[in-house]
Design a protein around this motif. Structure first.
Motif, PDB file in Angstrom:
ATOM      1  N   ASN A 194     -32.198  58.852 -55.160  1.00  0.00           N
ATOM      2  CA  ASN A 194     -31.517  59.903 -55.922  1.00  0.00           C
ATOM      3  C   ASN A 194     -32.199  60.154 -57.259  1.00  0.00           C
ATOM      4  N   TYR A 195     -32.723  59.089 -57.896  1.00  0.00           N
ATOM      5  CA  TYR A 195     -33.458  59.294 -59.142  1.00  0.00           C
ATOM      6  C   TYR A 195     -34.742  60.083 -58.885  1.00  0.00           C
ATOM      7  N   SER A 196     -35.418  59.793 -57.783  1.00  0.00           N
ATOM      8  CA  SER A 196     -36.633  60.513 -57.440  1.00  0.00           C
ATOM      9  C   SER A 196     -36.361  61.999 -57.263  1.00  0.00           C
ATOM     10  N   CYS A 197     -35.263  62.327 -56.590  1.00  0.00           N
ATOM     11  CA  CYS A 197     -34.920  63.745 -56.387  1.00  0.00           C
ATOM     12  C   CYS A 197     -34.578  64.424 -57.712  1.00  0.00           C
ATOM     13  N   LEU A 198     -33.921  63.704 -58.607  1.00  0.00           N
ATOM     14  CA  LEU A 198     -33.630  64.263 -59.928  1.00  0.00           C
ATOM     15  C   LEU A 198     -34.908  64.457 -60.720  1.00  0.00           C
ATOM     16  N   ASP A 199     -35.775  63.469 -60.697  1.00  0.00           N
ATOM     17  CA  ASP A 199     -37.006  63.507 -61.472  1.00  0.00           C
ATOM     18  C   ASP A 199     -37.876  64.686 -61.075  1.00  0.00           C
ATOM     19  N   ARG A 200     -37.940  64.962 -59.783  1.00  0.00           N
ATOM     20  CA  ARG A 200     -38.835  66.005 -59.300  1.00  0.00           C
ATOM     21  C   ARG A 200     -38.191  67.380 -59.208  1.00  0.00           C
ATOM     22  N   TRP A 201     -36.856  67.440 -59.098  1.00  0.00           N
ATOM     23  CA  TRP A 201     -36.196  68.727 -58.871  1.00  0.00           C
ATOM     24  C   TRP A 201     -35.048  69.027 -59.832  1.00  0.00           C
ATOM     25  N   ASP A 251     -39.643  69.616 -49.698  1.00  0.00           N
ATOM     26  CA  ASP A 251     -39.056  68.289 -49.897  1.00  0.00           C
ATOM     27  C   ASP A 251     -37.706  68.236 -49.179  1.00  0.00           C
ATOM     28  N   PRO A 252     -37.707  68.293 -47.837  1.00  0.00           N
ATOM     29  CA  PRO A 252     -36.456  68.470 -47.092  1.00  0.00           C
ATOM     30  C   PRO A 252     -35.444  67.349 -47.290  1.00  0.00           C
ATOM     31  N   MET A 253     -35.875  66.107 -47.540  1.00  0.00           N
ATOM     32  CA  MET A 253     -34.907  65.038 -47.725  1.00  0.00           C
ATOM     33  C   MET A 253     -34.162  65.199 -49.046  1.00  0.00           C
ATOM     34  N   CYS A 254     -34.865  65.596 -50.083  1.00  0.00           N
ATOM     35  CA  CYS A 254     -34.162  65.878 -51.336  1.00  0.00           C
ATOM     36  C   CYS A 254     -33.298  67.123 -51.202  1.00  0.00           C
ATOM     37  N   TRP A 255     -33.763  68.096 -50.462  1.00  0.00           N
ATOM     38  CA  TRP A 255     -32.969  69.306 -50.239  1.00  0.00           C
ATOM     39  C   TRP A 255     -31.624  68.972 -49.602  1.00  0.00           C
ATOM     40  N   GLN A 256     -31.648  68.151 -48.563  1.00  0.00           N
ATOM     41  CA  GLN A 256     -30.382  67.819 -47.907  1.00  0.00           C
ATOM     42  C   GLN A 256     -29.485  66.999 -48.845  1.00  0.00           C
ATOM     43  N   ALA A 257     -30.080  66.211 -49.716  1.00  0.00           N
ATOM     44  CA  ALA A 257     -29.280  65.429 -50.656  1.00  0.00           C
ATOM     45  C   ALA A 257     -28.623  66.324 -51.701  1.00  0.00           C
ATOM     46  N   TRP A 258     -29.380  67.284 -52.228  1.00  0.00           N
ATOM     47  CA  TRP A 258     -28.795  68.221 -53.196  1.00  0.00           C
ATOM     48  C   TRP A 258     -27.694  69.063 -52.541  1.00  0.00           C
ATOM     49  N   GLN A 259     -27.895  69.463 -51.284  1.00  0.00           N
ATOM     50  CA  GLN A 259     -26.878  70.266 -50.607  1.00  0.00           C
ATOM     51  C   GLN A 259     -25.622  69.442 -50.322  1.00  0.00           C
ATOM     52  N   ALA A 260     -25.812  68.167 -49.995  1.00  0.00           N
ATOM     53  CA  ALA A 260     -24.666  67.323 -49.644  1.00  0.00           C
ATOM     54  C   ALA A 260     -23.800  67.029 -50.852  1.00  0.00           C
ATOM     55  N   MET A 269     -28.125  59.534 -49.181  1.00  0.00           N
ATOM     56  CA  MET A 269     -29.229  58.590 -49.375  1.00  0.00           C
ATOM     57  C   MET A 269     -29.506  57.788 -48.103  1.00  0.00           C
ATOM     58  N   ASP A 270     -28.532  57.704 -47.210  1.00  0.00           N
ATOM     59  CA  ASP A 270     -28.712  56.980 -45.948  1.00  0.00           C
ATOM     60  C   ASP A 270     -29.392  57.820 -44.875  1.00  0.00           C
ATOM     61  N   THR A 271     -29.565  59.107 -45.109  1.00  0.00           N
ATOM     62  CA  THR A 271     -30.145  59.981 -44.094  1.00  0.00           C
ATOM     63  C   THR A 271     -31.573  59.551 -43.784  1.00  0.00           C
ATOM     64  N   VAL A 272     -31.861  59.383 -42.513  1.00  0.00           N
ATOM     65  CA  VAL A 272     -33.191  58.950 -42.084  1.00  0.00           C
ATOM     66  C   VAL A 272     -34.137  60.145 -42.070  1.00  0.00           C
ATOM     67  N   GLY A 273     -35.322  59.956 -42.604  1.00  0.00           N
ATOM     68  CA  GLY A 273     -36.298  61.032 -42.606  1.00  0.00           C
ATOM     69  C   GLY A 273     -37.475  60.709 -43.498  1.00  0.00           C
ATOM     70  N   ASN A 274     -38.289  61.708 -43.723  1.00  0.00           N
ATOM     71  CA  ASN A 274     -39.549  61.538 -44.452  1.00  0.00           C
ATOM     72  C   ASN A 274     -39.320  61.756 -45.944  1.00  0.00           C
ATOM     73  N   TRP A 275     -38.701  60.766 -46.592  1.00  0.00           N
ATOM     74  CA  TRP A 275     -38.473  60.826 -48.032  1.00  0.00           C
ATOM     75  C   TRP A 275     -39.810  60.738 -48.776  1.00  0.00           C
ATOM     76  N   HIS A 276     -39.850  61.338 -49.939  1.00  0.00           N
ATOM     77  CA  HIS A 276     -41.027  61.234 -50.801  1.00  0.00           C
ATOM     78  C   HIS A 276     -41.302  59.761 -51.099  1.00  0.00           C
ATOM     79  N   ALA A 277     -42.544  59.322 -50.908  1.00  0.00           N
ATOM     80  CA  ALA A 277     -42.900  57.911 -51.068  1.00  0.00           C
ATOM     81  C   ALA A 277     -43.912  57.735 -52.199  1.00  0.00           C
ATOM     82  N   THR A 278     -43.774  56.617 -52.915  1.00  0.00           N
ATOM     83  CA  THR A 278     -44.685  56.254 -53.991  1.00  0.00           C
ATOM     84  C   THR A 278     -45.723  55.275 -53.471  1.00  0.00           C
ATOM     85  N   ASP A 279     -46.992  55.531 -53.775  1.00  0.00           N
ATOM     86  CA  ASP A 279     -48.060  54.602 -53.396  1.00  0.00           C
ATOM     87  C   ASP A 279     -47.998  53.350 -54.264  1.00  0.00           C
ATOM     88  N   ILE A 280     -48.020  52.165 -53.629  1.00  0.00           N
ATOM     89  CA  ILE A 280     -48.048  50.900 -54.359  1.00  0.00           C
ATOM     90  C   ILE A 280     -48.980  49.933 -53.637  1.00  0.00           C
TER      91      ILE A 280
END
Length: 223
Positions: free
Chosen positions: A48-55, A68-77, A120-131
């Protein structure tokens, strides 16, 4: 004995100010809840912080649905899952985290706060950070309450967060800390040997001021 904490992050303050300003404008943020909340893992960012930070500055942009469909569904929900980025917790768990949070609900802390964070539990291709396999998590603790401990888990090799629901059995504990003194920024080092590709870093933050437990899913890509 307290572990080491870092000084305040200007970037964290900037994101926080942006979130509050945007929330005031659209009238979505419940101030009482926000005052009682504290923080989040900001790097690698919790969902949720990632979606706020970017959108957060552009959360009504319909392009998010494609970009960014995973953040989109989170904002809509529930937009409040992002505006209340620092409130993903449960109280009075008494350390029995697995009993409090069922499989498939780890990223929403067991559908806490009346289901605010369910997306946040929705399964899908969430934005990922390289580490790398040796990495550092940063907690931004707005209220500076410190920690009794952190537990850092990483999904086992072979788990695919883009297609599978997260279960406790999918996680391996890679770090458990001692106490941290009150501070706004706390860094936690961890190591996950043998991991490659997409994973979830799952962090439990046991705050010090109350029996209040925070739960964070950070999507990562091990390089």
């Amino acid at each position: 004995m307290y572990e080491h904490a870092q000084s305040a992050s200007p970037r964290a303050w900037t994101v926080r100010a942006l979130a509050l300003l945007s929330a005031v404008i659209i009238g979505l943020i419940p101030w009482a809840d926000n005052a009682a909340a504290h923080g989040s893992i900001v790097d690698p960012a919790a969902r949720n912080y990632s979606c706020l930070d970017r959108w957060g500055h552009d959360h009504l942009n319909p392009a998010m649905a494609q970009q960014d469909p995973m953040c989109w569904q989170a904002w809509q929900a529930n937009p409040n899952a992002m505006w209340n980025w620092n409130g993903l917790y449960r109280e009075n768990v008494r350390g029995n985290h697995q009993a409090a949070i069922p499989d498939g609900q780890l990223c929403s802390a067991g559908r806490t706060e009346g289901g605010r964070y369910n997306a946040m539990d929705t399964v899908g291709n969430w934005h990922a950070t390289d580490i790398g396999n040796n990495f550092t998590l940063r907690l931004y603790d707005q209220a500076s309450h410190g920690a009794d401990y952190f537990r850092v888990y990483v999904t086992r090799q072979g788990f695919d967060p883009t297609t599978q629901q997260l279960r406790w059995s999918d996680l391996e504990l890679v770090r458990e800390t001692g106490r941290y003194a009150p501070a706004q920024n706390i860094d936690i080092s961890a190591s996950a040997p043998g991991r490659t590709g997409r994973h979830i870093v799952y962090t439990i933050w046991q705050a010090s001021h109350l029996d209040q437990s925070y739960y964070f899913c950070s999507d990562v890509n091990f390089r």
